[in-house]
Each structure stands twice: as C-alpha cells, then as structure tokens.
Design an enzyme around this catalytic site. Structure first.
Site, short mmCIF file in Angstrom:
data_model
loop_
_atom_site.label_atom_id
_atom_site.label_comp_id
_atom_site.label_asym_id
_atom_site.label_seq_id
_atom_site.Cartn_x
_atom_site.Cartn_y
_atom_site.Cartn_z
N CYS A 249 -4.98 -5.80 -4.53
CA CYS A 249 -6.18 -5.90 -5.34
C CYS A 249 -6.63 -7.35 -5.47
O CYS A 249 -5.82 -8.25 -5.66
CB CYS A 249 -6.03 -5.32 -6.74
SG CYS A 249 -5.55 -3.60 -6.75
N ARG B 171 -6.81 -8.24 0.38
CA ARG B 171 -5.84 -7.90 -0.67
C ARG B 171 -5.78 -6.39 -0.95
O ARG B 171 -4.97 -5.94 -1.74
CB ARG B 171 -6.19 -8.63 -1.97
CG ARG B 171 -6.23 -10.13 -1.81
CD ARG B 171 -6.65 -10.79 -3.10
NE ARG B 171 -5.62 -10.69 -4.10
CZ ARG B 171 -4.65 -11.57 -4.28
NH1 ARG B 171 -4.60 -12.63 -3.50
NH2 ARG B 171 -3.76 -11.41 -5.21
N TRP C 270 -6.16 -1.97 -3.86
CA TRP C 270 -5.03 -1.40 -3.15
C TRP C 270 -4.39 -0.44 -4.17
O TRP C 270 -3.85 -0.87 -5.18
CB TRP C 270 -4.03 -2.48 -2.73
CG TRP C 270 -2.92 -1.95 -1.88
CD1 TRP C 270 -2.96 -1.71 -0.54
CD2 TRP C 270 -1.60 -1.60 -2.31
NE1 TRP C 270 -1.74 -1.22 -0.12
CE2 TRP C 270 -0.89 -1.14 -1.18
CE3 TRP C 270 -0.94 -1.61 -3.55
CZ2 TRP C 270 0.43 -0.71 -1.23
CZ3 TRP C 270 0.37 -1.18 -3.60
CH2 TRP C 270 1.04 -0.75 -2.46
N ASN D 33 -5.89 -6.64 -11.49
CA ASN D 33 -4.90 -6.68 -10.41
C ASN D 33 -3.54 -6.77 -11.08
O ASN D 33 -3.29 -7.70 -11.84
CB ASN D 33 -5.15 -7.92 -9.52
CG ASN D 33 -3.97 -8.22 -8.60
OD1 ASN D 33 -3.25 -7.33 -8.19
ND2 ASN D 33 -3.78 -9.49 -8.29
N GLY D 34 -2.66 -5.80 -10.81
CA GLY D 34 -1.33 -5.80 -11.42
C GLY D 34 -0.94 -4.39 -11.80
O GLY D 34 -1.58 -3.42 -11.38
N GLU E 150 10.92 -8.22 14.44
CA GLU E 150 9.54 -8.59 14.12
C GLU E 150 8.55 -7.81 15.00
O GLU E 150 7.52 -7.33 14.51
CB GLU E 150 9.37 -10.12 14.27
CG GLU E 150 7.97 -10.65 14.09
CD GLU E 150 7.31 -10.28 12.76
OE1 GLU E 150 7.98 -9.77 11.85
OE2 GLU E 150 6.09 -10.47 12.66
N LYS F 233 5.62 -5.23 13.65
CA LYS F 233 4.20 -5.37 14.01
C LYS F 233 3.66 -4.06 14.56
O LYS F 233 2.58 -3.61 14.20
CB LYS F 233 3.99 -6.46 15.08
CG LYS F 233 4.07 -7.89 14.66
CD LYS F 233 2.95 -8.39 13.78
CE LYS F 233 3.35 -8.25 12.35
NZ LYS F 233 3.91 -9.37 11.69
N GLU G 81 3.35 -1.31 11.80
CA GLU G 81 2.37 -1.47 10.72
C GLU G 81 0.94 -1.28 11.16
O GLU G 81 0.10 -0.89 10.36
CB GLU G 81 2.56 -2.81 9.98
CG GLU G 81 2.19 -4.06 10.73
CD GLU G 81 2.31 -5.30 9.86
OE1 GLU G 81 2.86 -6.29 10.32
OE2 GLU G 81 1.84 -5.29 8.71
N HIS H 35 26.91 2.41 19.58
CA HIS H 35 27.64 2.84 18.38
C HIS H 35 26.86 3.91 17.62
O HIS H 35 27.06 4.08 16.42
CB HIS H 35 27.93 1.64 17.48
CG HIS H 35 28.83 0.65 18.15
ND1 HIS H 35 30.17 0.89 18.38
CD2 HIS H 35 28.57 -0.56 18.72
CE1 HIS H 35 30.70 -0.14 19.02
NE2 HIS H 35 29.74 -1.04 19.24
N LYS I 248 -2.44 -7.41 2.21
CA LYS I 248 -1.91 -8.70 2.65
C LYS I 248 -0.99 -9.32 1.60
O LYS I 248 0.04 -9.88 1.94
CB LYS I 248 -3.10 -9.63 2.93
CG LYS I 248 -2.74 -10.98 3.46
CD LYS I 248 -2.44 -10.91 4.92
CE LYS I 248 -2.04 -12.25 5.50
NZ LYS I 248 -1.13 -12.06 6.65
C1 F6R Z 1 3.81 -8.00 8.06
C2 F6R Z 1 3.55 -8.80 6.89
C3 F6R Z 1 4.40 -8.57 5.69
C4 F6R Z 1 4.60 -9.90 4.94
C5 F6R Z 1 5.36 -9.66 3.63
C6 F6R Z 1 5.62 -10.95 2.90
O1 F6R Z 1 2.99 -8.37 9.13
O2 F6R Z 1 2.68 -9.62 6.89
O3 F6R Z 1 5.61 -8.00 6.02
O4 F6R Z 1 5.31 -10.77 5.76
O5 F6R Z 1 4.62 -8.81 2.82
O6 F6R Z 1 4.43 -11.63 2.63
P1 F6R Z 1 4.43 -13.17 2.31
O7 F6R Z 1 4.82 -13.89 3.56
O8 F6R Z 1 3.04 -13.48 1.89
O9 F6R Z 1 5.44 -13.39 1.22
#
Ligand code: F6R
Length: 573
Positions: free
Chosen positions: A2, A27, A72, A98-99, A451, A455, A458, A474, A568
């Site tokens: 949010c 956000r 969100w 937001n919260g 990683e 990617k 998500e 295993h 984000k």
């Molecule tokens: C995945 C992604 C998330 C962030 C995670 C932490 O692509 O971006 O997994 O890495 O939410 O976010 P930050 O780095 O802002 O603490």
C-alpha cells in the site's frame, strides 16, 4: 504494501495525487482511490483497474485537498468496497491507511456502527470519528487505542492530518502547498526538502504551514532533510520496468564502484575493532545476496552466516559483540528485516544496513550504512538491486580483509567488460512448455539457482525449485522424468566435475538439461557465459536467468511488473 499520499495545495491537488499514486503503484496494485474535499463535502473515486483508469475518472475534478491510496490487500478481498479511501459512517471523515490494525476486531465490536467493508482501516476511521476534539486530537487519541502499524492521511472538512507507526511516511512543502507520501520518490510538485515522520508522530498540514506533534499531542520541532538525487532513475526505457532494470545493471554496477572508490563510505564506517563473525539478515532476493555475501566473507577468512529475517526474529541465535550484523534490503522498509535490526539495536549489537534507498527506515535504525547505487527499482522482481548487493558485499569482504586495493583493477575491468546477456530466444521456444523446472548448482551457483527459481516463480507462476546438485539423489531425483527441465548453473571450477556427474544422473532419468556456464558444455545444451572474475560470476550468470523468467512470463501473457499476490515493499509481517 500500500502506498498513500496527500496534497493540500493552491493548484489541483487531485492531479498531483494521481501523479504520486502512479509512482507508488509498485507498493500494491489491487485497487486505488482518491478522496477530495469540494463544495463542503468529501467525494471519493475508486478503481479496481489501475491508476490510469483512476486518472480518467478524476480528469474533470479539481480540489485543493486530496488523499490517495494504492492497495495491496491484507484484510478483505479485492473489491471496490474494500478499496481505500474509507469513510466514517457519517461520511464526514476520509482516511487512507498503509499498515495493519491488529486489534481491529475488538475495536470493531466496541464501535457500534455500520461497516461497508471488511477492512481494518474502516475500523480506524470510525474510531477516529468517535474521539473528541479537533481532527489532530482525534487522530492522536485513536492511535493510542490501536495495536499494529499505520501510515495514515485523514481529512475532515478542510483539514488534513497525517501520522505513522512503523509504516513509512514523509511530508514536505511543494511549490503550491504541502504533500505527504509513503516514499520520497513519489513527491511531485518541485519538492526540495522533506521531513521524516518517526513512529507515533503526527502532523497537521496546511498550504503554507506544517505543525508536528508527538503521541502526547505536544508540538515538536523537526529538521528538514535535503531530497537526495537517488530518486532520479537511470535512462534505459523498455516496455517493462523489469526489462529496463535488468538492462541498467551494467550502468549501476559502474556507478556503484565509482561511488565507493571516490568516497569515504568504507573508511568512515564505525565497525567493531575485532570482527569474529558476520551475520547477514534479509528476506527474499535480498536473502539470496546475503547468502552470497556469507560466501565472500568466508573466502576472506571471516566466519559468516545468512538468516531469513522472519526466522531470525523469533529464533534463538546466540548474539555476540564481536559479530557484525548486516541487514540487506533494497527498500530498507521490509518489516521483518527492520524488526530484527531493532531487536539487535536494543541489545547494543553492531549493525550495518546495506540498502538501495537513502533515508529509509533501516538506515535510520542501523549505526552504519553501505548504499547500493542501483537507482530506483520499480519492478516488483528485484534484478539490478540484487546484482549491486552482491557486488557491494564482495567489495566489502575485500575491504575487511584489506585486499581491496589489490583488487581495484580487477573490479574496474569487471564493470567495464560486463555485458547484459538476454536468454537465447530460439532455445526459449523449445523449452517454454515445461511446467516443472528445477534449478541446480553447487556452492555459489546453488545460491544463483535459488534466486533464478524465485524470479521464475514470482512472475511466471511456474512451479519451480532450486536444489543443491549434490542433494538431488537424497530424495528429489524421484521427481525427475521427461516432464522435468533442469537448468544447471556451473561457474565454480572446483566442483565442476561433481556437478557434471549429477547432470548425467538427471539425463539418465529422462530430464532435459540446460547448462548455464562459462565452461565446456560436456554434451549438454548450453547458455554460454563469458569468463570473468570468478567471485563475481554470480552476477554474470544471474542475468540470462532473470531474462529467462522475464521471457517465460511474457510468453505466457503475464505482466512482469505486476505479479499477482506480491508488492514491492513488504511493510507487514
Ligand atoms: C523478489 C523480491 C523480494 C524482495 C524481498 C525483500 O524479486 O524482490 O523477494 O527481495 O521482499 O525486499 P527488500 O530487499 O526491499 O528488503
């Protein structure tokens, strides 16, 4: 999670609020909305589509006072009724939030009014209405009854009040009045300086005056900060933020190295005299760069571990004054990471924030800051910021071991020679039908596998796991058959042969193998990488894999910038 904004201006505040929401859209994008004050009453416009739709709906409306929200969803599904702003039952007060209000059920039971939505935020606006006094008095006394987190903007008649606990909120004068937003990059209207609201601080915003209050309702003075230039983005514009940001990796690595070599960032750090161990704490992609960092520190002879913040927070780790705790976060806003930092701060441990956002909450909690200079990252999937985190952690490991000077030439060569490499489209056409994709690797390549898998999951919603190649036999090998695509990363010379044996075991069971490597193919289909500084190969190898996720997402017809269920900034636990 949010984004909120508020404007009280001489020019049209509605238009400014829409501009801010466009920037805050990263956000959360489940819904958006605006409330404005006009002709003696509050008007509210919402959209379940996107900010552009909200822009169209508000084009012909003008007001000097507006609050906005991009959502969100936490409490209640994605519906217009649950979209913010929320109105009190008399329609006299509007609020964006937001919260999370943790005790909203108890508060709701005691409020005795009709609710339109399933949200905790609607409880808060009604709680505010029930309090007595001016709007600022009502907001402050309501906040005392609230358990949980909030950044709020509230309007009643011509008055605008904002306040916060845990969730971020910044206020400023703009050219034609005042503004409050969740993120300093979302200030529009020529802002030069801004104020940071701390927890349980509130402000009354008038066109030419901002008054700050503490939780007891006493007026407080605050100093303004200069708006940093990081809010400007780099110059690559592609059709999605994610593609632009992957392509910006070369520029931002060069930029980050230049900033570190031409400044006192490293020498000015206030570190413990004897560092016996380095523990890194982070979430998601940032946790993967933390894992990579732990490998770099160990290579330089410093014991090191990486922890997921949501686990560390409630875990039983033994703390030590000889340990340096590094919190890695692109946004510097992630609730679990911040909670760990606050916990360790209370215990007087040595803290260092590695963040991409100047003035973020995490920087303010930690004693020391290592910035990454990746520029604003808008795409939900972190790409260029991850590469910068890995790069800075490597640089810092060399610095701690007093090896930086000897490696400067190699670092410069790396940033000069580094090329952003897309995933081979012809190969993609042959493999995009797979619905079961494993990423495998050993040592740092295993972290890259983690990683790459995150990617892919998500943004393309394909079921994927990452597993250390040696672990396959295993248990997980049982899943491998003709329907399995295995993407193997191989850039670590010392385990190369071992990895190849594991790949033969996969091939024998019918799995299709794609090798991402700077070594010989060994008869496997290969995505060729350039051979560069071995420790920085994780940055070279992740790029085609970030592109793999992006191209898969595009092939499947999804929008990589707006993955479902994600946002984000994760400002809730
Ligand atoms: C995945 C992604 C998330 C962030 C995670 C932490 O692509 O971006 O997994 O890495 O939410 O976010 P930050 O780095 O802002 O603490």
């Amino acid at each position: 999670m949010c984004g909120i904004c508020a404007y009280k201006t001489k020019e049209n505040a509605v238009k400014l609020a829409v501009e801010s929401l466009k920037i805050l859209e990263y956000r959360g994008y489940d819904s958006c909305g605006i409330s404005l004050f006009k002709n003696g009453k509050i008007e509210t416009i919402k959209s379940l589509v996107d900010i552009e739709d909200l822009r169209k709906k508000t084009e012909s409306i003008s007001s000097h006072l507006a609050i906005g929200h991009t959502r969100w969803a936490t409490h209640g599904g994605v519906t217009l009724k649950n979209a913010h702003p929320h109105l009190s039952s008399s329609n006299k007060i509007a609020l964006v939030h937001n919260g999370i209000i943790e005790n909203y059920k108890t508060l709701k039971e005691n409020l005795n009014c009709a609710f339109q939505s399933e949200t905790d935020s609607e409880v808060l606006v009604n709680l505010i209405e029930k309090e007595g006094g001016s709007l600022i008095e009502k907001v402050i006394s309501a906040s005392k009854k609230v358990e949980g987190t909030f950044a709020i903007a509230v309007i009643e008649n011509d008055e605008l009040v904002v306040g916060k606990r845990e969730s971020p909120l910044y206020v400023a004068f703009c050219e034609s009045g005042v503004v409050a937003t969740s993120d300093i990059s979302a200030f529009v209207g020529n802002v030069k300086e801004f104020y940071i609201l701390n927890d349980d601080e509130f402000a009354c915003l008038n066109e030419n005056k901002i008054e700050f209050f503490n939780k007891n309702g006493e007026k407080i003075k605050k100093n303004a900060e200069i708006l940093p230039k990081i809010t400007q983005n780099f110059k690559i514009f592609d059709k999605t933020h994610m593609e632009s940001e992957i392509k910006e990796t070369k520029i931002v690595l060069k930029n980050t190295l230049k900033e570190y070599l031409n400044s006192d960032i490293l020498t000015n750090l206030n570190l413990p005299k004897k560092i016996k161990e380095i523990d890194l704490i982070a979430c998601g992609t940032a946790y993967h760069s933390a894992l990579m960092g732990a490998e770099f520190f160990k290579e330089q002879g410093i014991n090191s571990h990486a922890y997921v913040a949501s686990e560390f927070r409630y875990g039983k780790e033994i703390l030590s004054k000889n340990t340096l705790y590094i919190f890695v976060s692109q946004s510097g806003e992630t609730a679990d990471t911040i909670a760990c930092a606050k916990l360790l701060k209370e215990k007087k441990m040595h803290l260092l924030a590695l963040t991409n956002t100047p003035n973020c909450v995490l920087n303010r909690v930690c004693d020391n800051v290592l910035p990454t200079f990746a520029g604003k990252e808008f795409a939900v999937a972190s790409t260029k910021a991850y590469c910068c985190q890995v790069f800075v952690l490597y640089l810092f490991s060399l610095f701690l071991a007093q090896n930086l000077q000897d490696n400067i030439e190699e670092l410069i060569k790396f940033t000069n020679d580094f090329q952003v490499q897309d995933f081979d489209r012809a190969l993609l056409d042959k493999i995009y039908h797979y619905k079961k994709i494993f990423f495998v690797g050993r040592e740092k390549d295993y972290i890259t596998a983690l990683e790459a898998s995150l990617k892919l999951k998500e943004i393309s919603y394909i079921n994927s796991i990452a597993i250390s190649a040696g672990e396959l036999k295993h248990g997980t090998l049982a899943l491998v058959d003709e329907s399995t695509l295995i993407i193997a990363i191989s850039t670590e010379e010392n385990v190369r042969e071992k990895l190849f044996s594991n790949l033969e075991e996969i091939r024998a069971r019918g799995g299709e193998v794609i090798l991402v490597s700077n070594f010989k193919s060994g008869g496997f289909t290969k995505v060729s990488l350039s051979s560069m500084c071995e420790n920085l190969m994780p940055i070279v190898s992740i790029i085609p894999l970030q592109f793999f996720a992006l191209r898969m997402c595009e092939k499947l017809g999804y929008n990589p910038d707006k993955p479902k269920n994600l946002a984000k900034s994760v400002t809730v636990e």
